[in-house]
Design a protein around this motif. Sequence first.
Motif, short mmCIF file in Angstrom:
data_model
loop_
_atom_site.label_atom_id
_atom_site.label_comp_id
_atom_site.label_asym_id
_atom_site.label_seq_id
_atom_site.Cartn_x
_atom_site.Cartn_y
_atom_site.Cartn_z
N PRO A 133 0.82 -1.23 0.00
CA PRO A 133 0.00 0.00 0.00
C PRO A 133 0.84 1.27 0.00
CG PRO A 133 -0.92 -1.61 1.51
CD PRO A 133 0.39 -2.17 1.05
N ARG A 134 1.96 1.24 0.73
CA ARG A 134 2.81 2.44 0.75
C ARG A 134 3.40 2.70 -0.63
NH1 ARG A 134 5.81 5.67 4.25
NH2 ARG A 134 6.79 7.23 2.92
N LEU A 135 3.79 1.65 -1.33
CA LEU A 135 4.33 1.82 -2.68
C LEU A 135 3.24 2.32 -3.62
CD1 LEU A 135 6.67 1.53 -4.65
CD2 LEU A 135 6.07 -0.88 -4.93
N ILE A 136 2.02 1.82 -3.47
CA ILE A 136 0.90 2.30 -4.29
C ILE A 136 0.69 3.79 -4.04
CG2 ILE A 136 -1.57 2.10 -4.71
CD1 ILE A 136 -1.39 -0.83 -4.08
N PHE A 137 0.77 4.20 -2.80
CA PHE A 137 0.60 5.62 -2.46
C PHE A 137 1.64 6.47 -3.18
CE2 PHE A 137 1.26 9.41 0.02
CZ PHE A 137 -0.01 9.79 0.42
N ASP A 138 2.90 6.07 -3.11
CA ASP A 138 3.96 6.84 -3.76
C ASP A 138 3.78 6.87 -5.28
OD1 ASP A 138 5.09 7.30 -1.29
OD2 ASP A 138 6.48 5.62 -1.42
N ARG A 139 3.35 5.75 -5.85
CA ARG A 139 3.15 5.72 -7.30
C ARG A 139 1.94 6.53 -7.72
NH1 ARG A 139 4.77 -0.25 -9.75
NH2 ARG A 139 6.90 -0.29 -8.92
N CYS A 140 0.96 6.65 -6.83
CA CYS A 140 -0.18 7.52 -7.14
C CYS A 140 0.26 8.97 -7.26
CB CYS A 140 -1.25 7.38 -6.05
SG CYS A 140 -2.18 5.85 -6.12
N VAL A 141 1.12 9.39 -6.36
CA VAL A 141 1.64 10.76 -6.43
C VAL A 141 2.42 10.97 -7.73
CG1 VAL A 141 3.17 12.44 -5.32
CG2 VAL A 141 1.71 10.96 -3.92
N ASP A 142 3.27 10.01 -8.08
CA ASP A 142 4.02 10.11 -9.33
C ASP A 142 3.10 10.11 -10.54
OD1 ASP A 142 6.32 10.12 -7.82
OD2 ASP A 142 6.69 7.98 -8.05
N PHE A 143 2.05 9.29 -10.48
CA PHE A 143 1.11 9.21 -11.60
C PHE A 143 0.41 10.55 -11.82
CE2 PHE A 143 -3.30 8.51 -12.97
CZ PHE A 143 -3.09 7.86 -14.18
N LEU A 144 -0.02 11.19 -10.74
CA LEU A 144 -0.72 12.46 -10.88
C LEU A 144 0.21 13.55 -11.39
CD1 LEU A 144 -2.87 12.36 -7.61
CD2 LEU A 144 -3.67 12.03 -9.96
N ILE A 145 1.43 13.57 -10.88
CA ILE A 145 2.38 14.59 -11.34
C ILE A 145 2.71 14.38 -12.80
CG2 ILE A 145 4.73 15.45 -11.04
CD1 ILE A 145 4.48 14.87 -8.07
N GLN A 146 2.85 13.11 -13.21
CA GLN A 146 3.14 12.83 -14.61
C GLN A 146 1.97 13.26 -15.50
OE1 GLN A 146 4.02 8.73 -15.32
NE2 GLN A 146 4.12 8.98 -17.53
N ARG A 147 0.75 13.07 -15.01
CA ARG A 147 -0.44 13.50 -15.76
C ARG A 147 -0.74 14.99 -15.58
NH1 ARG A 147 -4.16 9.70 -17.53
NH2 ARG A 147 -3.09 7.79 -18.12
N ARG A 148 0.10 15.67 -14.79
CA ARG A 148 -0.05 17.10 -14.52
C ARG A 148 -1.42 17.37 -13.89
NH1 ARG A 148 4.27 19.48 -16.38
NH2 ARG A 148 3.48 21.59 -15.96
N VAL A 149 -1.66 16.64 -12.82
CA VAL A 149 -2.87 16.79 -12.03
C VAL A 149 -2.46 17.16 -10.62
CG1 VAL A 149 -4.95 15.65 -11.14
CG2 VAL A 149 -4.10 15.09 -13.43
N GLN A 150 -3.20 18.07 -10.01
CA GLN A 150 -2.94 18.49 -8.64
C GLN A 150 -2.99 17.28 -7.70
OE1 GLN A 150 -6.07 20.89 -7.12
NE2 GLN A 150 -5.38 20.76 -5.00
N VAL A 151 -2.02 17.19 -6.81
CA VAL A 151 -1.97 16.09 -5.84
C VAL A 151 -2.92 16.42 -4.69
CG1 VAL A 151 -0.50 14.76 -4.28
CG2 VAL A 151 0.42 15.58 -6.47
N PRO A 152 -3.87 15.53 -4.37
CA PRO A 152 -4.81 15.81 -3.29
C PRO A 152 -4.20 15.50 -1.93
CG PRO A 152 -5.32 13.71 -4.27
CD PRO A 152 -4.15 14.26 -5.04
#
Length: 774
Positions: A133-152
Amino acid sequence: MRILTVNEQEAFNKPPPFDHRDRKKFFDFPKSLLAVAATMRNPDHQISFLVSCGYFRATRRLYAPADFVDRDVAYVASQLDHSVPSGFHYPDRTRQRHQQTILDFYGFTPFDLSASAALATEIATMARMHLKPRLIFDRCVDFLIQRRVQVPSAHRLNDLIRASLHERKAELIALMDSQLPAETRNLLDDLFTSPDAQNGYRLTLLKRLSQSTSPSRIKEAVADFAILSELHHQLGDILVQLDLGTAGIRYFAGGVLRSEIFQMRRRDQNDRYIHAAAFVAHQFYRCQDNMVDLWLSVMASFKTAAARDYQETLVQERQNQQRQIEIVVNGLEVSVFGVLRDIQSVMSAANLSDAEKVTATVALLSQGQPEDFDRLKDDFAATASDAGWHDILEARSLRLQNRLSPLLRALNFMPNKRAAALLDAIDHFKADGDLSASHAPMDFLDVGQRAVLVRGDGTFRVSLYKVFLFHAVTTAIKSGDLNVEQSYKYRPMDAYLIDKDRWQYEKGHLLERAGLTEFTDPASVLATLNSALTSQYQATNGRAANNPHLKLRKDGTFHIGTPAIDAREPDPLGDLFPQRHDVPLAQVLETVNNHCGMLLSFEHWQQTHVRQATSHPALLAGIMGLGCGIGVRKMARISTSVTESELDHTVNWRFSLENIRAANDAVVKAMGAMELPNLYRQTQDQLHTASDGQKFEVRGDSLHASRSFKYFGQGQGVSAYTFVDERNFLWHSLMISAADRESAYVIDGLMCNDVVKATSIPPTPTVTPRLSLA
C-alpha cells in the motif's frame, strides 16, 4: 489498514520544510507570475498567492493558509517589500480563485472526478499486482504529477487505495465462492491434514525444496513435483478464473510460506482457499525451476569431474608415451642402426658372392622389431582423437543417469521448432524407447558424435548416447531453445515481455505510463547514443598516447595496469570523525534510522489486517542477527528487550528481499542528499562507480554454490557481487555463483539502481577476501 503513519500523514498534508537554499530556489518567481500578484490589491493576498506558488512548485500540492510556515511567509514578504502580516485575511473564495490561477499557470488540472476515476483505474491495476500500500501511495503521487494533475490530500489517496484493495479482495472471494467446485474444496482441505505415515501436514511438507544433488534427494524432489503437478492440474480452471498473475501468486503464496497451520485455519474459508491455490501454483513453478537448477548443477559438476579425469588420463598417457619413446629410441640402436651396420659389413665382405650378400641382407632386414614403433603410433593416434574423452564420459555416465534421468522424465518442455529433433529424442527417452543404433533418435547429434556411438564390433554405446542427450538438453536450456511454461526463471523470453498485440495497440499509453515517451522513436535514440559513443571512443583514443598505464605489446595488443594506491595520501575526512572506534552497532543503526527512516521500509508482508507494529529493537536485532551471521535465536537470547517469539515473528513477516533493498535505498538516498560525501568525488559533474565480488564459503547444500580450490579449498561457495561508487555508497548487491563471470552481472546493477546516477561504470576489480558462511 494503515498506509502512512500519523507522522507521515501529517508531514504529507503540511508544506515541505524549506532551508535557505530551498527558499531561494522555489520562491524565485518569473516576472509574469509577479505581474499576476501585482494585480492583487491586498498585500495579504499577494503574499499568500506567491507562497502557494512556491509550495506548488515543490510538491504539486496546495495548502491552507493556516499551515504556511512563518519563515517562508517572511521570505516572500521581504521580496515584495511588505511587512510580515500578523494574521492572514485570505477568504476561501479568493483562495480558490487563486489556486485555479496557479494550476493554469503551471499547466496542471485540479483533482476532480475525472482525475479521481483515472487514478482509481491505475490503483486497481496496481492492486492486481499486489504491491505494498505504501508503494501504491507513492506511485499515485508520481502518476498524478506525470499527468499534470494536482496532488490531493493524503486522506483522499488513502481512501482510494483502501477501496481498491478491498474491492479486489472481495472480487477474488466472490469468484472462489461461486466457481470453486466441491471436489476442489475437498482437495484444498486435504492440504491442511496430516498423512498417516508422516508427522507433518501436507501443506508443510510441500513447502520444502531440496538443493541437494544426491540421487535420493533428487528422487524425493521429483516425487514432490508429481504431487504438485497433480494438484496444479486439478486447480487449473480456478487459477485461470482468479487470474492472479505472477505478482498475485507470489503474494498469496508468500503468506502461506510464512504462516503456521493454525494461522491458515483461522482465515475465512474462501480466503484460505485463495491462499492455498496460489501456494500450489507458486510451489509448482518453483519446483520446476528447482529441478532445472538441479539439472544444470549436476551437469556442471559432471563436466568438471570428467575434465579432471581426462587431464589425469592425458598426463598418464604422456608419461607412458615418454617411456615408449625411450623404448623405441633404444630399439632403433639395435633394430635399425645395428642392422644398417651389419648390412654395411656384409656389403664390404670380400669373401661373399653377390648372391650370398643379398641373402644375408634379407636375413638381417627380417630381424627388425617394428612392434614398439607401431604401438607408439597407435598411442599418438589415440591421444590426437577424442576416444579417451568419450571413454571417460561413458564410464561416468551411470552416476549421471541416476541423477538426471528422473529429472528429464519429470520436466515438460515447450514445443520449439529450433529444438524439434532434441524434443523428439527427449520424448523417446521418456517413453523408454529402444536405444539402439537403428531406433535411437540422433538428428540432434553432429556427425562426429554419431560416429563414436558405434563401436568397432557394431555395438551401440547407450551410456555415451545418454551423456550426449543430457549435454544437448543443458545447452538448449542455457540458449533458450528449451523452456518451461509454468516457471519463474525458464520461460521463453517473449513471456516476460508485454504481449505483442497489446504493444501494438497501447504503445503510446504504455510508454506514457512508464515515463518513456522520449523513447517512442528508437531510431533517433540509437542515433544519439551512437554519436555519443563514437565521440567518447575518439576522446579516449586521443588520450591513449598520454596514458602512463597503457602498455602496448609487440604483437599489437595492449595492457592496462592498475595504479598502486598511494598509502601516504591523507584521508580528507579523517579529522572530521571522532577517534573513538568502539561505537555500539545498535547505536549506529538507530542514528542512521533517525536520519533516513530506513526501518519504515520493513513493512508487513500482508497488505491488510496488520494489527500491530513491530518495535525498533526487534527490527534492529533482526538486522544485526542476519547481517552479522549471529542467527535469530542466538540474537534473541543475547538481547534484553526482545523476546525470541517477537524477533522470529518480525524476521518472518517483515524481512523480505524487497524490504531490505528498500531500506538500503533509503540509506543511500539520505547519504546522497549530504554534501560531505562529495569530497570523495574526483569531479563534480561525473560520478564513477565500480563493482566486484566477495567470496563466501557455503557449507550446506546450495545450487548457487560452486567449488573453487583457489578460494574454498575442497569446499564450495558463492560470490556477493557488490556495486559501489567513489563516495563509498553501496547501492546494489546480489549473490551469484562463484564460478560465473562477474562482468555479465554489471547490467543487473544498472537496471536495479534507483538512487545513484552514474556517468561512468568501470568494472574495477579489487582484492577479494574469502569469508565463511555456515
